[in-house]
Design a protein around this motif. Structure first.
Motif, mmCIF file in Angstrom:
data_model
loop_
_atom_site.group_PDB
_atom_site.id
_atom_site.type_symbol
_atom_site.label_atom_id
_atom_site.label_comp_id
_atom_site.label_asym_id
_atom_site.label_seq_id
_atom_site.Cartn_x
_atom_site.Cartn_y
_atom_site.Cartn_z
ATOM 1 N N PRO A 85 0.834 -1.207 0.000
ATOM 2 C CA PRO A 85 0.000 0.000 0.000
ATOM 3 C C PRO A 85 0.863 1.250 0.000
ATOM 4 N N GLY A 86 0.296 2.311 -0.478
ATOM 5 C CA GLY A 86 0.963 3.592 -0.336
ATOM 6 C C GLY A 86 0.610 4.188 1.013
ATOM 7 N N SER A 87 1.095 5.378 1.228
ATOM 8 C CA SER A 87 0.727 6.108 2.432
ATOM 9 C C SER A 87 0.928 7.587 2.160
ATOM 10 N N ASP A 88 0.034 8.395 2.672
ATOM 11 C CA ASP A 88 0.149 9.843 2.519
ATOM 12 C C ASP A 88 1.176 10.328 3.534
ATOM 13 N N LEU B 134 5.407 3.157 8.474
ATOM 14 C CA LEU B 134 5.790 4.127 7.447
ATOM 15 C C LEU B 134 5.564 5.547 7.945
ATOM 16 N N GLU B 135 4.448 5.775 8.613
ATOM 17 C CA GLU B 135 4.152 7.109 9.126
ATOM 18 C C GLU B 135 5.213 7.559 10.134
ATOM 19 N N ALA B 136 5.499 6.688 11.090
ATOM 20 C CA ALA B 136 6.485 7.023 12.111
ATOM 21 C C ALA B 136 7.860 7.241 11.489
ATOM 22 N N SER B 137 8.195 6.400 10.524
ATOM 23 C CA SER B 137 9.487 6.507 9.864
ATOM 24 C C SER B 137 9.596 7.807 9.082
ATOM 25 N N ILE C 49 9.282 -3.715 4.806
ATOM 26 C CA ILE C 49 9.536 -2.296 5.053
ATOM 27 C C ILE C 49 10.964 -2.073 5.536
ATOM 28 N N VAL C 50 11.387 -2.843 6.524
ATOM 29 C CA VAL C 50 12.723 -2.646 7.083
ATOM 30 C C VAL C 50 13.796 -3.064 6.087
ATOM 31 N N GLU C 51 13.549 -4.141 5.339
ATOM 32 C CA GLU C 51 14.519 -4.555 4.319
ATOM 33 C C GLU C 51 14.664 -3.485 3.242
ATOM 34 N N THR C 52 13.537 -2.906 2.818
ATOM 35 C CA THR C 52 13.556 -1.923 1.741
ATOM 36 C C THR C 52 14.156 -0.595 2.186
ATOM 37 N N CYS C 53 13.792 -0.160 3.376
ATOM 38 C CA CYS C 53 14.156 1.198 3.810
ATOM 39 C C CYS C 53 15.348 1.254 4.758
ATOM 40 N N GLY C 54 15.684 0.137 5.404
ATOM 41 C CA GLY C 54 16.777 0.169 6.372
ATOM 42 C C GLY C 54 16.518 1.129 7.511
ATOM 43 N N ASN C 55 15.287 1.134 8.009
ATOM 44 C CA ASN C 55 14.876 2.155 8.969
ATOM 45 C C ASN C 55 14.627 1.629 10.378
ATOM 46 N N TYR D 234 6.775 3.683 -0.880
ATOM 47 C CA TYR D 234 5.385 3.354 -0.562
ATOM 48 C C TYR D 234 4.503 4.537 -0.920
ATOM 49 N N ASP D 235 4.236 4.633 -2.203
ATOM 50 C CA ASP D 235 3.544 5.780 -2.760
ATOM 51 C C ASP D 235 2.217 5.319 -3.353
ATOM 52 N N TRP D 236 1.120 6.000 -3.030
ATOM 53 C CA TRP D 236 -0.188 5.568 -3.503
ATOM 54 C C TRP D 236 -0.323 5.685 -5.020
ATOM 55 N N ASP D 237 0.307 6.670 -5.626
ATOM 56 C CA ASP D 237 0.206 6.795 -7.081
ATOM 57 C C ASP D 237 0.855 5.603 -7.773
ATOM 58 N N ARG D 238 2.014 5.171 -7.260
ATOM 59 C CA ARG D 238 2.673 3.989 -7.832
ATOM 60 C C ARG D 238 1.828 2.745 -7.597
#
Length: 683
Positions: free
Chosen positions: A208-211, A347-350, A367-373, A413-417
């Motif tokens: 999913p994306g997220s605003d 995603l929001e917190a990150s 999420i963690v694998e992709t962003c390393g966050n 994680y973009d809703w348009d994509r």
């Protein structure tokens, strides 16, 4: 395209959604509303309707309004069903038949019928199946959460009757849906895999994306600060923040235990738990009341007063300020859920600038694998949760890396994509399929750093592929099927007719609808002979220098590790000494895969060549690394792209290969052209 969404659970409204108002009013509503908003931006989407239950009662008059406008293109329609009041998900099955009748009547009254239905949760899929039976409208399915996962978390045997009914409904949904949309690889490859009707080729991972813009711009708010600070003796200390509905699967009690049992963490930070909205605990829905009582008992048991904040209420617009509160105090966001299908709050917190400590079960893996966050932990181990929090808080460099990784979330994680991929799949499902020309040649190439890796080269390949009548296109990759499909669709690659995945241990063939895939069971049976997975695992367990890769990389016909070349040699020797037939493939200096002896990219390509009844000279293969050697070695028309690794060009077994002057997908085209010229000359 007219898309009809069906969502029966929770208190659904277009704005001012009160998340946590009931146990069923959670992330799936946020997902649906954001998806609808993103879909409405596509010019090819002419109309969107969300159909939900109409009900009356103390939860609010808004849920009895028959129709609510969401945007110029989108409408929320509330239809009556058997009961006038709110129904929890355990009782929703009693509403399905009546709701389906009313939905069919509503569709009949429209100027045109929906092109496609998207069902959210299994009861909605039952409605969609009834509609399809009567009107012929196909449907796709998003589960959001699954009964089998909940049953495993509860650990009760036999399974509760309501859960058994839910699991059976989910089995039917998976069997009937034309396409199943998952949020993460864990959902697609682990959670669904326990169902008898699981068909991996009909599941697509679309995160999913997220605003996230409003979270990236999050600022503190005095009212929010005051609501938290009033609980705390020292509000300036770093904040361990959790934000989730107080339901058992969110596992908030484990976080309180982690904090209460760690003197170091109590000394270092405060704990803030934002757990929905409540006026009176006794009035909470479902298991929320019991969960809140458990939290309060633990706070009392560990005497955490003055160190733990648990505000009773917050508004949706307060959430960015809550993250900002923790960020400005150098805090950490924790999601300890027993299973998290995706994890929008991560995603929001990150995006707001918080490092993460997250459950290793579900979407947080991706999420963690992709962003390393952040760091992943076992949610059942309070000590591991505390240790991860202390590690981040005590290591400024790690903290900074996690914060920097969070900035990547907005791009990924973009809703348009998400909407672009989602609409592409829907259009392809609905499109008539032209008769394909006979297959005269086959091209199979690796994905990472061969087909993809250069955006311009892939664009050239896309146009070149569209002109290749009679050339079947396939990929061979170390990725799993769902990981491979996700990256190919994200990169807008041509859709392969054949997918050789997990280093050749699995094969999938494109179905006639041009979207879904069918597992090659004959190949699975062929390579399974003599494969002793448990024996191989036990033989290698504890070998120095051999580190298992994550759970998602382990497959029924593949064991995956990290290790250097010396470790790879020891693995081969160990398996030979144990009399365990297996193939060991080492690549990029660190990836080590152990497969059945008959499995490899090379043998898989030969299996596909035989299925297509093609001669050897009609097959081209292309790769760039060590896990492509078996495929390149056995094909006479082998292409090594210019950006190769693992010293492929000097490998004695590959001297027959064509080493392209160009990199990535341009190198593939160059190699195919080279061999075609040779064939024409010989002819």
């Amino acid at each position: 395209m007219f898309v009809l969404h069906i969502a029966l659970q929770g208190c659904l409204r277009g704005d001012d959604v009160v998340y946590g108002l009931t146990a069923d009013t959670g992330g799936h509503i946020r997902y649906l509303l954001d998806l609808v908003a993103a879909s409405a931006q596509d010019r090819d989407v002419t109309r969107i309707v969300v159909a939900t239950r109409r009900f009356t009662g103390p939860l609010g008059a808004a849920y009895a309004v028959p129709e609510e406008r969401l945007s110029d293109k989108a409408t929320l329609v509330r239809l009556a069903s058997a009961s006038p009041g709110y129904r929890v998900k355990e009782e929703m099955h009693a509403e399905v038949a009546c709701f389906a009748d009313n939905l069919v009547a509503w569709i009949a009254a429209q100027d045109c019928a929906p092109d496609l239905i998207h069902a959210h949760y299994a009861d909605a899929a039952t409605v969609a199946a009834l509609v399809e039976d009567r009107l012929g409208i196909p449907f796709v399915f998003t589960a959001h959460s699954l009964g089998q996962v909940k049953a495993m978390m509860l650990g009760a045997s036999p399974v509760r009757p309501d859960l058994a009914r839910r699991i059976a409904t989910e089995e039917d949904a998976l069997a009937r849906a034309h396409l199943v949309i998952a949020s993460s690889r864990d959902e697609a490859e682990v959670q669904y895999a326990g169902y008898d009707t699981y068909d991996p080729g009909r599941v697509r991972v679309l995160p999913p994306g997220s605003d996230l813009a409003r979270f990236a711009a999050a600022r503190p708010h005095p009212r929010v600060d005051a609501a938290i600070d009033r609980f705390l003796h020292d509000p300036a200390k770093p904040t361990i923040l959790a934000l989730a509905r107080p339901v058992a699967r969110k596992n908030l009690a484990a976080l309180v235990r982690a904090y209460g049992e760690s003197a170091a963490l109590r000394a270092r930070a405060n704990l803030v738990i934002v757990a929905g909205t409540r006026e009176d605990i006794d009035a909470l829905d479902g298991d929320m009341a019991e969960t809140m009582r458990d939290l309060l008992v633990l706070i009392d048991r560990y005497d955490l007063y003055g160190r733990v904040a648990y505000p009773k209420t917050h508004r949706p617009e307060d959430v960015p300020a809550i993250y900002a509160y923790a960020r400005d105090r150098g805090g950490v966001f924790v999601n300890p859920a027993l299973n998290e299908p995706f994890g929008l709050t991560l995603l929001e917190a990150s995006a707001a600038g918080l490092p993460l400590v997250a459950t290793d079960s579900g979407g947080p893996n991706d999420i963690v694998e992709t962003c390393g966050n952040g760091l992943l932990v076992d949610p059942r181990a309070p000590g591991a949760i505390a240790a991860a929090c202390l590690r981040i808080l005590g290591d400024p460099a790690l903290y900074a890396r996690c914060v920097a990784g969070g900035a990547r979330a907005a791009a990924t994680y973009d809703w348009d994509r998400h909407a672009a991929r989602y609409h592409g799949l829907l259009r392809d499902l609905l499109a008539p399929r032209p008769v394909a020309p006979p297959t005269r040649q086959l091209l199979v190439c690796d994905i990472d750093n061969t087909l993809i890796g250069c955006e311009a080269a892939l664009g050239i390949f896309r146009r070149w592929r569209s002109r290749q009548a009679g050339l079947a296109f396939g990929v061979a990759t170390g990725r799993s099927f769902h990981s491979a499909m996700a990256v190919l669709e994200q990169q807008e690659s041509p859709r392969p007719q054949v997918m050789i995945t997990s280093v050749g241990s699995e094969i999938y063939h494109l179905d006639g609808n041009g979207v879904t895939y069918t597992v090659d069971l004959a190949w699975r049976q062929t390579i399974s002979a003599g494969w002793d997975r448990a024996g191989v695992h036990d033989a290698l367990c504890g070998l120095d220098g051999l580190v298992p890769q994550g759970p998602l990389e382990q497959r029924a016909l593949k064991l995956s590790y990290f290790g250097d070349a010396a470790v790879a040699r020891r693995v081969r020797d160990l398996l030979d000494e144990a009399g365990l037939p297996a193939r060991v493939i080492h690549s990029h200096g660190r990836y080590l895969d152990v497969l059945p002896a008959a499995a490899s990219k090379g043998t898989a390509v030969d299996h596909v060549r035989a299925l297509y009844a093609l001669p050897e000279h009609a097959v081209f293969v292309a790769g760039d690394s060590g896990n492509d050697i078996e495929m390149l070695r056995v094909r006479t028309q082998a292409i090594i792209v210019a950006n190769y690794s693992d010293d492929l060009a000097s490998n004695a077994a590959l001297q027959h290969s064509y080493v392209a002057r160009r990199t990535h997908a341009r190198g593939i085209i160059e190699g195919v052209s080279h061999f075609r010229r040779m064939l024409a000359h010989v002819g």
